[in-house]
Enzyme design. Structure first.
Site, short mmCIF file in Angstrom:
data_model
loop_
_atom_site.label_atom_id
_atom_site.label_comp_id
_atom_site.label_asym_id
_atom_site.label_seq_id
_atom_site.Cartn_x
_atom_site.Cartn_y
_atom_site.Cartn_z
N ARG A 1 0.81 -1.22 0.00
CA ARG A 1 0.00 0.00 0.00
C ARG A 1 0.84 1.27 0.00
O ARG A 1 0.32 2.36 -0.16
CB ARG A 1 -0.93 0.00 1.21
N CYS A 2 2.15 1.13 0.17
CA CYS A 2 3.05 2.28 0.26
C CYS A 2 3.66 2.59 -1.11
O CYS A 2 4.28 1.73 -1.73
CB CYS A 2 4.15 1.97 1.27
N THR A 3 3.52 3.83 -1.54
CA THR A 3 4.06 4.25 -2.84
C THR A 3 5.57 4.07 -2.90
O THR A 3 6.10 3.55 -3.89
CB THR A 3 3.70 5.73 -3.11
#
Length: 113
Positions: A9-11
């Site tokens: 979920r982390c860019t």
């Protein structure tokens, strides 16, 4: 083998994963929110990073602010807080043998590959 401690979920974590794919090197993805590291594993990662445990904590996370920010914690308690709340672990972490980096900025990962 290279490992990446990854949060899908982390860019920044996704960017690092794409960077590793581009290198063509073999790597292992560790989804640390699902496969939470043990105390010894996290302590070993911190040693490879060459940092204090507090430097691996995402101190702007709501969990940290509400539960730990104003407390005086020793290194063991900080590590235990990250194990109990793995969203507090800074990401992405790239490990290659005895070396590790927090890949922020992304280019720091290239140093250990």
């Amino acid at each position: 083998m290279i490992q990446i401690y990854h949060n899908p979920r982390c860019t920044k974590s996704r960017e690092c994963l794409a960077f590793l794919e581009e290198t063509g090197q073999e790597y292992e993805i560790v989804k640390y929110l699902e496969n939470i590291p043990t105390y010894e594993e996290l302590k070993g990662i911190i040693e490879k990073l060459g940092i204090k445990p507090i430097e691996l904590v995402r101190r702007k996370e709501k969990i940290w602010i509400e539960n730990f920010k104003d407390k005086v914690l020793n290194d063991e308690e900080i590590i235990q807080a990250m194990i109990s709340n793995p969203t507090l672990i800074e990401r992405p972490i790239v490990i290659n043998g005895n070396k590790a980096v927090i890949a922020r900025p992304l280019e720091s990962a290239a140093v250990i590959l």
